[in-house]
Scaffold this active site. Structure first.
Site, PDB file in Angstrom:
ATOM      1  CG  HIS A   1      37.241  40.481  36.307  1.00  0.00           C
ATOM      2  ND1 HIS A   1      36.718  39.412  37.010  1.00  0.00           N
ATOM      3  CD2 HIS A   1      38.409  40.049  35.788  1.00  0.00           C
ATOM      4  CE1 HIS A   1      37.555  38.377  36.928  1.00  0.00           C
ATOM      5  NE2 HIS A   1      38.577  38.738  36.168  1.00  0.00           N
TER       6      HIS A   1
ATOM      7  CG  ASP B   1      42.196  40.082  37.111  1.00  0.00           C
ATOM      8  OD1 ASP B   1      41.697  41.222  37.006  1.00  0.00           O
ATOM      9  OD2 ASP B   1      41.651  39.167  37.756  1.00  0.00           O
ATOM     10  CD  GLU B   2      40.799  35.450  36.182  1.00  0.00           C
ATOM     11  OE1 GLU B   2      41.114  34.342  36.637  1.00  0.00           O
ATOM     12  OE2 GLU B   2      39.771  36.069  36.555  1.00  0.00           O
ATOM     13  CB  VAL B   3      41.628  40.894  29.530  1.00  0.00           C
ATOM     14  CG1 VAL B   3      40.855  41.499  28.357  1.00  0.00           C
ATOM     15  CG2 VAL B   3      41.727  41.893  30.681  1.00  0.00           C
TER      16      VAL B   3
ATOM     17  CD  GLU C   1      46.343  37.971  34.707  1.00  0.00           C
ATOM     18  OE1 GLU C   1      45.409  37.241  35.048  1.00  0.00           O
ATOM     19  OE2 GLU C   1      46.874  38.786  35.500  1.00  0.00           O
TER      20      GLU C   1
END
Length: 618
Positions: free
Chosen positions: A320, A387-389, A435
């Site tokens: 992000h 998050d969301e790597v 995460e």
């Protein structure tokens, strides 16, 4: 039936406090209140802190509601009297001194209370039958003549930035038939919470001159169940002005929330000014003027702290972060890969900080040198995201050239350790998304707060590993859900996505939001690690036009769950029958305060009692 209906209507109006207190007793005597009412502010000061600790009966008992109307105040001294109140500006003073004092919190709360009662109050026609008779403001009417504010303990200096559980937010409130109101608390923040409750006892008269309560005498004791109660607002995907953000802070405070999480940077834009690296916002923001200046940032933090709310700043990383590319392209891998961006990121544009880059570490050191000292006067936390790597992005990272977890995991551990050590170095506590712990298997310090968003099972796993956690299950507390896809689909694949619902549909109505129990599935021995939670307002399809109604009053439903608990005093799930009229009134009060909260029912339902309910038996 008519008499039963009248009793129900009266109970609904009389019990319309939000969040619901631990203990609440009231009568039916009408008291009016004049704009010149005197506020008497007393504080602990006749004794030192040690002697206060040795005289516990003087302190507000946070686990009991016994004797709240008979507290001995002889140990207190008069701090200040506000008489014939002169309207002031509730905006914070432009002081060069950083942080916020207890005195400033109390002064802000008194000012806000006066404004709310006399300038922004609710005319309650929607909560009475047609042709109802409101109290008469005759010359012989009883008046509330005095409001006592009693701070029962000397406070520590970190009033603006407590860690979860460090500050006592409990309070007691009494209102006598003779016209004396008293708010007592062990802290200035408890006083602020109690004064908010006081404002909810009063209503505007149709003559637009008088204000009254129909509820005297009143005795209330209250305290929160959870230590961390907040709203997370994404200001990267859409930009919101400082006034928009302060309005959300006001609404949080009025719902007795104590955290405001600012998700300030993301892939789409970098709107936060970093004076030592001006290119970041100059090139990374959507427009050069859609930027939060250093003064804006300080102003928002201070405005929150004055209301007993800690603003938690999140700079999401290492994923992000593609907005950094506009200023520092050498730091970002897999930037804006088209058309297959979804191979490398959760949403466009793709891009992640390189994971094994000296230049990235130098950049982060400079960023933290600038930013963290400006956060530390107002918060004890820093949120680094995580998050969301997407591992595939590191196939295009020239410092790694791999998506193999065995190669990436130790590099991510080094990345996280370095950031957390830097954050701790200025006295802040790190916060990460789930995460980092559950997918990347990071070894995190025992102080790290892990924020969960995907499932109750994830919360159980986090606390089983010994970490404090924040809940916010997307199936309940993601407030952006149900608006449909914001992506566009080529005709060749369009049919596969029809009817174009988003991943977290449907829209999470207030009843669903209210039904969520933060302790669901958590063994009793680990429940103390669930320190609270947040509702999340991601901004792909939310901008200043619809911001207020997207958060409120659903955010109020979250606030009551976190303040009062998901269960009532008998251990049952809280009833919609009880909550609905109270939430409808809270919505009206928010509107009176200038918040564009959406309605939850039509006036027919709130005026006519049980007629809009199914299955009502008692």
């Amino acid at each position: 039936m008519a008499s039963i209906l009248y009793i129900y209507l009266f109970i609904s109006l009389a019990a319309a406090l939000w969040p619901i207190p631990v203990s609440y007793k009231h009568g039916d005597t009408v008291l009016f209140i004049k704009k010149g009412v005197s506020f008497y502010w007393y504080e602990a000061g006749a004794r030192d802190v040690g002697s206060i600790a040795n005289q516990a009966p003087f302190l507000l008992a946070s686990n009991s509601n016994i004797g709240l109307d008979t507290q001995d105040s002889s140990n207190l001294k008069l701090r200040k009297r506000y008489a014939e109140f002169v309207l002031g500006d509730t905006e914070e003073e432009d002081s060069m001194r950083e942080g916020v004092t207890s005195d400033e919190v109390v002064e802000f709360a008194i000012n806000s209370t006066w404004r709310t009662i006399f300038l922004q109050n609710l005319y309650p026609w929607k909560f009475h039958p047609r042709n109802w008779n409101e109290p008469s403001a005759q010359q012989t009417a009883n008046y509330l003549s005095r409001i006592n504010i009693e701070v029962l303990a000397i406070e520590p200096p970190n009033v603006a930035k407590p860690l979860a559980g460090e500050f006592d937010e409990s309070y007691s409130l009494t209102l006598t038939e003779e016209g004396l109101a008293t708010v007592r608390a062990n802290s200035s923040i408890g006083i602020a919470r109690g004064l908010i409750t006081l404002t909810q006892l009063f209503y505007a008269h149709s003559d637009k001159e008088h204000v009254y309560t129909p509820l005297a005498p009143v005795t209330i004791f209250d305290k929160p169940v959870f230590e961390h109660r907040g709203i997370n607002l994404d200001v990267s995907r859409n930009f919101f002005s400082v006034s928009d953000i302060k309005r959300q802070i006001d609404a949080c405070a009025y719902n007795k929330m104590n955290r405001f999480h600012l998700h300030v940077t993301d892939s789409q834009s970098w709107p936060l000014e970093i004076p030592s690296m001006p290119k970041l916002s100059a090139k990374g923001a959507y427009r050069p003027d859609l930027v939060y200046t250093s003064q804006d940032f300080r102003s928002m933090q201070r405005y929150a702290a004055l209301q007993g709310i800690e603003m938690i700043t999140e700079i999401d990383m290492p994923g992000h972060t593609s907005s950094i590319h506009h200023a520092y392209p050498e730091l970002i891998a897999a930037f804006n890969k088209q058309p297959d961006w979804n191979t490398y990121a959760a949403e466009p544009p793709s891009g992640t900080l390189k994971l094994n880059s000296t230049a990235v570490y130098n950049f982060l050191e400079k960023l933290f040198d600038d930013l963290l000292p400006r956060i530390s006067p107002y918060s004890s936390y820093f949120h680094m995201g995580g998050d969301e790597v997407n591992r595939n992005a590191y196939l295009l990272d020239d410092t790694v050239n791999s998506n193999d977890p065995a190669i990436l995991q130790p590099l991510m551990q080094k990345f996280v350790d370095r950031i957390h050590d830097r954050v701790r170095g200025v006295g802040l506590t790190p916060v990460v998304w789930e995460e980092m712990l559950l997918e990347w298997n990071m070894t995190l310090g025992s102080d790290v707060i892990v924020q969960s968003w995907r499932s109750d099972e994830a919360v159980a796993q986090i606390v089983a590993k010994g970490h404090k956690t924040l809940v916010g299950n997307y199936k309940y507390w993601y407030l952006d859900c149900g608006k449909g896809q914001w992506l566009d689909f080529d005709p060749s694949v369009s049919a596969n996505y029809w009817p174009y619902i988003d991943y977290c549909a449907p829209f999470h109505n207030w009843r669903l939001v209210y039904s969520y129990d933060p302790l669901s599935g958590i063994p009793e021995e680990n429940q103390h690690l669930v320190i609270g939670g947040e509702a999340h307002m991601w901004a792909e399809q939310t901008d200043p036009v619809n911001l207020d109604r997207m958060i409120w009053p659903r955010g109020s439903a979250v606030a009551e769950v976190l303040w009062s608990g998901a269960k009532d005093g008998q251990g049952r799930n809280r009833s919609q029958i009880d909550a609905s009229p109270r939430l409808s009134e809270m919505r009206e009060r928010l509107v009176s305060l200038g918040v564009g909260a959406e309605p939850i029912q039509m006036p027919y339902c709130t005026m006519e009692g049980v007629v809009c309910q199914l299955g009502y038996t008692d």
